[in-house]
Design an enzyme around this catalytic site. Structure first.
Site, PDB file in Angstrom:
ATOM      1  N   GLY A 188      34.557  45.941  40.900  1.00 18.63           N
ATOM      2  CA  GLY A 188      35.425  45.664  42.040  1.00 18.63           C
ATOM      3  C   GLY A 188      35.577  46.891  42.908  1.00 18.63           C
ATOM      4  O   GLY A 188      34.730  47.792  42.905  1.00 18.63           O
ATOM      5  N   PRO A 190      37.101  50.434  44.584  1.00 19.84           N
ATOM      6  CA  PRO A 190      37.612  51.700  44.042  1.00 19.84           C
ATOM      7  C   PRO A 190      39.142  51.697  43.916  1.00 19.84           C
ATOM      8  O   PRO A 190      39.694  52.248  42.962  1.00 19.84           O
ATOM      9  CB  PRO A 190      37.148  52.733  45.078  1.00 19.84           C
ATOM     10  CG  PRO A 190      35.941  52.112  45.717  1.00 19.84           C
ATOM     11  CD  PRO A 190      36.207  50.634  45.728  1.00 19.84           C
ATOM     12  N   VAL A 192      41.226  49.186  43.174  1.00 20.09           N
ATOM     13  CA  VAL A 192      41.656  48.499  41.948  1.00 20.09           C
ATOM     14  C   VAL A 192      41.063  49.210  40.722  1.00 20.09           C
ATOM     15  O   VAL A 192      41.686  49.236  39.659  1.00 20.09           O
ATOM     16  CB  VAL A 192      41.288  47.001  41.998  1.00 20.09           C
ATOM     17  CG1 VAL A 192      41.718  46.304  40.713  1.00 20.09           C
ATOM     18  CG2 VAL A 192      41.946  46.325  43.202  1.00 20.09           C
ATOM     19  N   GLU A 210      32.398  49.645  37.815  1.00 24.06           N
ATOM     20  CA  GLU A 210      31.311  49.361  38.769  1.00 24.06           C
ATOM     21  C   GLU A 210      31.985  49.157  40.124  1.00 24.06           C
ATOM     22  O   GLU A 210      32.527  48.098  40.406  1.00 24.06           O
ATOM     23  CB  GLU A 210      30.548  48.099  38.340  1.00 24.06           C
ATOM     24  CG  GLU A 210      29.808  48.230  37.022  1.00 24.06           C
ATOM     25  CD  GLU A 210      28.509  49.017  37.163  1.00 24.06           C
ATOM     26  OE1 GLU A 210      27.996  49.154  38.284  1.00 24.06           O
ATOM     27  OE2 GLU A 210      28.007  49.492  36.126  1.00 24.06           O
ATOM     28  N   CYS A 244      27.643  44.925  47.116  1.00 23.08           N
ATOM     29  CA  CYS A 244      28.063  46.316  46.880  1.00 23.08           C
ATOM     30  C   CYS A 244      26.946  47.319  47.139  1.00 23.08           C
ATOM     31  O   CYS A 244      27.210  48.465  47.482  1.00 23.08           O
ATOM     32  CB  CYS A 244      28.565  46.469  45.447  1.00 23.08           C
ATOM     33  SG  CYS A 244      27.315  45.973  44.236  1.00 23.08           S
TER      34      CYS A 244
HETATM   35  P1  NAD Z   1      38.843  43.801  43.905  1.00 23.42           P
HETATM   36  O1  NAD Z   1      38.895  45.181  43.378  1.00 23.42           O
HETATM   37  O2  NAD Z   1      39.830  43.385  44.924  1.00 23.42           O
HETATM   38  O3  NAD Z   1      38.947  42.716  42.718  1.00 23.42           O
HETATM   39  C1  NAD Z   1      38.153  42.791  41.569  1.00 23.42           C
HETATM   40  C2  NAD Z   1      38.897  42.146  40.407  1.00 23.42           C
HETATM   41  O4  NAD Z   1      40.107  42.867  40.191  1.00 23.42           O
HETATM   42  C3  NAD Z   1      39.286  40.686  40.629  1.00 23.42           C
HETATM   43  O5  NAD Z   1      39.050  39.968  39.438  1.00 23.42           O
HETATM   44  C4  NAD Z   1      40.770  40.749  40.943  1.00 23.42           C
HETATM   45  O6  NAD Z   1      41.478  39.625  40.477  1.00 23.42           O
HETATM   46  C5  NAD Z   1      41.226  41.984  40.196  1.00 23.42           C
HETATM   47  N1  NAD Z   1      42.347  42.657  40.866  1.00 23.42           N
HETATM   48  C6  NAD Z   1      42.595  42.705  42.189  1.00 23.42           C
HETATM   49  N2  NAD Z   1      43.701  43.434  42.430  1.00 23.42           N
HETATM   50  C7  NAD Z   1      44.148  43.847  41.222  1.00 23.42           C
HETATM   51  C8  NAD Z   1      45.270  44.618  40.808  1.00 23.42           C
HETATM   52  N3  NAD Z   1      46.138  45.116  41.684  1.00 23.42           N
HETATM   53  N4  NAD Z   1      45.436  44.846  39.486  1.00 23.42           N
HETATM   54  C9  NAD Z   1      44.555  44.361  38.587  1.00 23.42           C
HETATM   55  N5  NAD Z   1      43.492  43.613  38.935  1.00 23.42           N
HETATM   56  C10 NAD Z   1      43.292  43.355  40.230  1.00 23.42           C
HETATM   57  O7  NAD Z   1      37.340  43.632  44.446  1.00 23.42           O
HETATM   58  P2  NAD Z   1      36.719  42.385  45.190  1.00 23.42           P
HETATM   59  O8  NAD Z   1      37.348  42.279  46.538  1.00 23.42           O
HETATM   60  O9  NAD Z   1      36.715  41.211  44.307  1.00 23.42           O
HETATM   61  O10 NAD Z   1      35.193  42.872  45.331  1.00 23.42           O
HETATM   62  C11 NAD Z   1      34.777  43.724  46.344  1.00 23.42           C
HETATM   63  C12 NAD Z   1      34.621  45.150  45.861  1.00 23.42           C
HETATM   64  O11 NAD Z   1      33.881  45.184  44.660  1.00 23.42           O
HETATM   65  C13 NAD Z   1      33.819  46.001  46.830  1.00 23.42           C
HETATM   66  O12 NAD Z   1      34.386  47.284  46.897  1.00 23.42           O
HETATM   67  C14 NAD Z   1      32.446  46.056  46.222  1.00 23.42           C
HETATM   68  O13 NAD Z   1      31.667  47.158  46.607  1.00 23.42           O
HETATM   69  C15 NAD Z   1      32.795  46.094  44.770  1.00 23.42           C
HETATM   70  N6  NAD Z   1      31.688  45.605  43.981  1.00 23.42           N
HETATM   71  C16 NAD Z   1      31.012  46.484  43.184  1.00 23.42           C
HETATM   72  C17 NAD Z   1      29.923  46.037  42.457  1.00 23.42           C
HETATM   73  C18 NAD Z   1      29.143  46.955  41.559  1.00 23.42           C
HETATM   74  O14 NAD Z   1      28.345  46.452  40.776  1.00 23.42           O
HETATM   75  N7  NAD Z   1      29.317  48.262  41.630  1.00 23.42           N
HETATM   76  C19 NAD Z   1      29.530  44.699  42.532  1.00 23.42           C
HETATM   77  C20 NAD Z   1      30.254  43.845  43.348  1.00 23.42           C
HETATM   78  C21 NAD Z   1      31.333  44.303  44.061  1.00 23.42           C
END
Ligand code: NAD
Length: 504
Positions: A188, A190, A192, A210, A244
């Site tokens: 997700g 950075p 979170v 990741e 990502c």
């Molecule tokens: P996000 O960080 O908002 O959410 C990821 C997960 O965390 C979700 O399951 C969500 O329910 C949970 N979450 C959200 N807020 C939270 C909190 N306050 N406390 C605990 N859990 C929480 O990310 P997103 O919007 O789902 O995805 C986009 C981001 O993910 C982008 O920055 C992207 O670059 C990154 N990403 C990285 C990869 C990788 O492999 N490196 C792959 C895909 C996406």
């Protein structure tokens, strides 16, 4: 009342019983995952189309097949990966057996994002199950249709005493993270990622993070602009830019920019037609919030290509698919066949045309935040040195791209920068090679996975030495009273070098 306590206790008890350790059990789970993909392909494609307007092509390539390949690779290699790994010994341990045992951590939490909601749930899951862990999967609540399939269908294919899907947004996930896990694998943002790492720190739980960031794409003057434009456009606008590892911005000279712009326009028109909004191959922005954020970024620099948005574009989400689909669930022994129904979810709130921005300043938001949408800014640099300097002054990205007809130029960018992964003369193809680790460095994350790296990530590498009960006279050299001679012999015996003789 803690909604997760019972589930977690059930999984812990299962792990403690040792049932996940045999190779046969692990293989059975992996085969279950494989059947889940094969028997629910249409349902999954429907869900992905509802969530992100993913075309069948994109779903197949970037969600279903890629997960299937990961399962196949784990099934093929499971026993080899599980084997104790013999290691070289020093003189003092020549008569002993020294090896690394790959042990499951125990109860593992996998938290997934919405942009590849199937693949980024299943790929870590493959590694966690292959390594013999019990797993809690927390899919993204944003990609609702896929979340529903993962929650309602996937558990039927796995041993439910060892695997559970839990649902929730930030608040529920925060509550879940208060529990002690033995490993947390988070994909997700950075922002979170820091929350997850802070929660893990309270229990000293190891993590893989990741994360995302801005992936630079250097384009050298010595290049074929149309080839570069085809490749950059394909990888930038794939999944509507919500990837990502997508090239986030181009760094090139003003002259190369002038050659690239018509080539990018040509690529975009060939890929998505004169009216990209009606293309079945262009995804949609996942949510109203992200749509508004992306629309705000369009005011940075000048729009050179695209720039149109349509907030009310809801009808277009899946013209070729019915909004309701039904699919029989797999018939498992002892279970009554059920029907899973995907109700129309709220469709993507808007479209944004594939866009190229020029004349952007590095202080503008589009150059400050991860774009994560179909917008490609071009920043001008005067030289390769300036491009390298630009990249080095920023956080280490998840991926870095360099395009040039000169292999020397590509190798210089590789040598003088750092990033999670690197690809010369293409987009994110490096992440399709299962023998390469996938992960970030610095602000783009820590740890890696894919293929054997996944198995190793989800395994504790236990350092083991099995000694003989006898030979006490030889080992007595170590004991007081110490003498200079014994010290000399001991230091020589403990030196790390391969030696076949057995003095101690
Ligand atoms: P996000 O960080 O908002 O959410 C990821 C997960 O965390 C979700 O399951 C969500 O329910 C949970 N979450 C959200 N807020 C939270 C909190 N306050 N406390 C605990 N859990 C929480 O990310 P997103 O919007 O789902 O995805 C986009 C981001 O993910 C982008 O920055 C992207 O670059 C990154 N990403 C990285 C990869 C990788 O492999 N490196 C792959 C895909 C996406």
């Amino acid at each position: 009342m803690d909604p997760f306590a019972d589930t977690l206790q059930r999984l812990r008890e299962a792990f403690d019983s040792g049932c996940t350790r045999p190779a046969e059990f692990r293989a059975a789970q992996l085969k279950g995952l494989s059947r889940f993909l094969q028997e629910n392909k249409q349902l999954l494609q429907e869900a992905l189309a509802q969530d992100l307007h993913k075309s069948a092509f994109e779903s197949e390539v970037s969600e279903i097949s890629i997960s299937q390949n990961e399962i196949n690779s784990a099934l093929r290699n499971l026993r080899a990966w599980m084997k104790d790994e013999k290691v070289p010994r020093n003189l003092a341990t020549q008569l002993d057996s020294a090896f690394i045992r790959k042990e499951p951590f125990g109860l593992v939490l996998v938290i997934a994002p919405w942009n590849y909601p199937l693949n980024l749930s299943l790929e870590p899951l493959v590694g966690a199950l292959a390594a013999g862990n019990c797993v809690v999967l927390k899919p993204s609540e944003v990609s609702k249709s896929t979340e529903k399939v993962l929650a309602e269908v996937l558990p039927r294919y796995l041993d439910q005493s060892c695997f559970a899907v839990v649902l929730g947004g930030p608040q529920e996930t925060g509550q879940l993270l208060e529990h002690k896990f033995d490993y947390i694998f988070f994909t997700g943002s950075p922002r979170v990622g820091k929350i997850v790492m802070a929660a893990a720190a309270k229990h000293l739980t190891p993590v893989t993070l990741e994360l995302g960031g801005k992936n630079p794409c250097y384009v050298d003057d010595n290049c074929d602009p149309q080839t570069v434009a085809n490749r950059v456009a394909f990888f930038r606008y794939f999944n509507s830019g919500q990837t990502c590892v997508a090239p986030d911005y181009i760094l090139c000279s003003p002259e190369t920019q002038a050659r690239l712009l018509p080539a990018l326009q040509s690529a975009i028109t060939r890929f998505y037609g004169e009216d990209p909004q009606s293309s079945p191959d262009l995804g949609r922005i996942i949510s109203e919030k992200n749509f508004q954020r992306l629309r705000g970024l369009l005011s940075c620099g000048h729009v050179a290509i695209g720039g149109q948005t349509d907030e009310s574009d809801r009808y277009i989400a899946r013209p070729e698919h019915p909004l309701r689909c039904e699919q029989s669930s797999p018939s498992l022994p002892g279970r009554t066949a059920q029907r899973v129904m995907l109700l129309p979810s709220r469709l993507g709130p808007g479209t944004s045309a594939p866009t190229v921005l020029v004349g952007v300043q590095e202080t503008e938001p589009v150059m400050q935040e991860e774009i994560f949408g179909p917008i490609l800014p071009i920043m001008n640099v005067r030289s390769l040195d300036e491009a390298v300097e630009f990249i080095r002054h920023r956080e280490k990205p998840l991926a870095l791209y360099a395009f040039s007809n000169s292999s020397q130029v590509v190798k210089r960018v590789l040598a003088q920068t750092s990033s999670g992964g690197f690809c010369g003369n293409d987009g994110f193809m490096h992440m399709t090679v299962a023998s390469l680790p996938f992960g970030g460095v610095g602000a783009s994350g820590m740890g890696s996975y894919h293929g054997k790296f996944s198995f190793d990530t989800f395994s504790h590498h236990r350092a083991c030495l099995l000694r003989r009960p006898g030979l006490e006279k030889v080992y007595a050299l170590r004991y007081p009273p110490h003498t200079p001679r014994n010290l000399r012999v001991l230091l020589a015996a403990m030196e790390t070098r391969s030696c076949s003789c057995a003095l101690l």
